[in-house]
Design a protein around this motif. Sequence first.
Motif, PDB file in Angstrom:
ATOM      1  N   PRO A 245      12.243  95.016  57.732  1.00 17.52           N
ATOM      2  CA  PRO A 245      10.847  96.022  57.375  1.00 17.52           C
ATOM      3  C   PRO A 245      11.242  96.403  56.107  1.00 17.52           C
ATOM      4  O   PRO A 245      12.414  96.826  55.674  1.00 17.52           O
ATOM      5  CB  PRO A 245      10.736  96.753  58.178  1.00 17.52           C
ATOM      6  CG  PRO A 245      11.777  97.017  58.977  1.00 17.52           C
ATOM      7  CD  PRO A 245      12.708  95.970  58.751  1.00 17.52           C
ATOM      8  N   PRO A 246      10.143  96.763  55.242  1.00 16.21           N
ATOM      9  CA  PRO A 246       8.687  96.139  55.370  1.00 16.21           C
ATOM     10  C   PRO A 246       8.658  94.807  55.260  1.00 16.21           C
ATOM     11  O   PRO A 246       9.174  94.124  54.603  1.00 16.21           O
ATOM     12  CB  PRO A 246       7.906  97.004  54.346  1.00 16.21           C
ATOM     13  CG  PRO A 246       9.128  97.139  53.089  1.00 16.21           C
ATOM     14  CD  PRO A 246      10.405  97.241  53.783  1.00 16.21           C
ATOM     15  N   LYS A 247       7.441  94.543  56.301  1.00 21.50           N
ATOM     16  CA  LYS A 247       7.314  92.904  56.264  1.00 21.50           C
ATOM     17  C   LYS A 247       5.778  92.530  56.989  1.00 21.50           C
ATOM     18  O   LYS A 247       5.329  93.488  57.298  1.00 21.50           O
ATOM     19  CB  LYS A 247       8.251  92.079  56.892  1.00 21.50           C
ATOM     20  CG  LYS A 247       8.446  92.516  58.418  1.00 21.50           C
ATOM     21  CD  LYS A 247       9.488  91.798  58.936  1.00 21.50           C
ATOM     22  CE  LYS A 247       9.819  92.303  60.556  1.00 21.50           C
ATOM     23  NZ  LYS A 247      10.871  91.344  61.302  1.00 21.50           N
ATOM     24  N   SER A 248       5.198  91.655  56.510  1.00 20.60           N
ATOM     25  CA  SER A 248       3.666  91.457  57.076  1.00 20.60           C
ATOM     26  C   SER A 248       3.801  90.026  57.099  1.00 20.60           C
ATOM     27  O   SER A 248       4.571  89.026  56.331  1.00 20.60           O
ATOM     28  CB  SER A 248       2.853  91.817  55.991  1.00 20.60           C
ATOM     29  OG  SER A 248       2.785  91.295  54.464  1.00 20.60           O
ATOM     30  N   LEU A 249       2.716  89.438  57.835  1.00 18.24           N
ATOM     31  CA  LEU A 249       2.280  87.983  57.961  1.00 18.24           C
ATOM     32  C   LEU A 249       1.159  87.780  58.185  1.00 18.24           C
ATOM     33  O   LEU A 249       0.301  88.594  58.336  1.00 18.24           O
ATOM     34  CB  LEU A 249       3.276  87.432  59.132  1.00 18.24           C
ATOM     35  CG  LEU A 249       3.293  88.244  60.542  1.00 18.24           C
ATOM     36  CD1 LEU A 249       2.065  87.451  60.976  1.00 18.24           C
ATOM     37  CD2 LEU A 249       4.492  88.074  61.368  1.00 18.24           C
ATOM     38  N   ASP A 250       0.730  86.538  58.017  1.00 21.07           N
ATOM     39  CA  ASP A 250      -0.543  86.103  58.171  1.00 21.07           C
ATOM     40  C   ASP A 250      -0.649  85.304  59.725  1.00 21.07           C
ATOM     41  O   ASP A 250       0.546  84.861  60.145  1.00 21.07           O
ATOM     42  CB  ASP A 250      -0.601  84.952  57.169  1.00 21.07           C
ATOM     43  CG  ASP A 250      -2.388  84.415  57.297  1.00 21.07           C
ATOM     44  OD1 ASP A 250      -3.163  84.616  56.598  1.00 21.07           O
ATOM     45  OD2 ASP A 250      -2.692  83.555  58.205  1.00 21.07           O
TER      46      ASP A 250
END
Length: 367
Positions: A245-250
């Motif tokens: 992290p940090p990380k995000s996804l669809d």
Amino acid sequence: MKRVIGLMSGTSLDGIDAALIETDGVRIAAFGPGETVPYTREDRAILQAAVDAALDWQFTGPAPDFRRAEAVLTDRHAEAAERVAAAAGLDLDAVELVGFHGQTVLHRAPSGGSSGQTLQIGDGAKLASRLGVDVVHDFRTADMLAGGQGAPLAPLYHRALADHAGLDGAIAVLNLGGVANVTWMAPGRDPVAFDTGPANGLIDAWCARHTGEAFDRDGALAASGRVHEATLDDLLQHPFLALAPPKSLDRWDFTLEPVRNLAAPDGAATLTAFTARSVADAITRLGRPDRLLVTGGGRLNPTLMRMLGEHLGVAAEPVEAVGWRGDLLEAEAFAWLAVRVERGLPTSLPSTTGARHAVSGGRISRV
């Protein structure tokens, strides 16, 4: 303190959460009424078509025409705000601000040193004009321009809720929507937050394909199946899960391809186990929380909640256990964040989105 309505429509496209709170963007003075307004089948089809067009587009070339979906979305959000104001016994002129998240149709996380991109459709100016109330919208863009993931944005509200409730110790707040994200709060530290992987998104898509239902009611389909361990191992090899992290996804970054040959119950069991394992692995890297509080639709899935507790060694508790409103928490968050935008207070931190600095993200459409 301001009376503020928050509006949220998640990637499940099931409806709009709307809630009224009284806040100064730091403290929470009162929780007003709220409700979830389902989309009609026609509305959902229009919104899904916009998501499908966005997935084909991928921010490359001319943007699709989202005007029809945006008009439907904005009108339904206006109706939801009107209903909540009426439930509070208020005329809209007694509401001082509206936080309008809009509908995410495409999200691309930062990669290789390049900034990410995100798109939430919804006409903030039109909503402000119809309601006669200033509207804060486009919460995510500024964070991404500062190098952040643009998500998750509820963590600072989670901290405000924890302070309001007098909670202490290491607290993990887990949101199980289409995607799962966690907020880790420990005394004396800024909250840490990130997307952990899928939550209900894959399970919902599997149920829609095999049963015609929008979700696995009461986790019954998964409970009747068997986890296919080899397939689960394959799912857990997804490269997103190894990222720090940090990380995000669809929601659409993961697919049903690995489970395509499983029977309906076994596929549901395996996907539910995948959500539980990916969440548990992510939280374990941070430590063992004193409490795991779960919000979002996934908290209503007893099979998923049981699996989470088994993998983490800590009981998964719905946020109602501490008096929070799991169906309305994200709507409340965007009401609270709207006041922070108006006051220029941070809505995200480097520890929650990876932005280079604290960001107050959002645009205000004035009446």
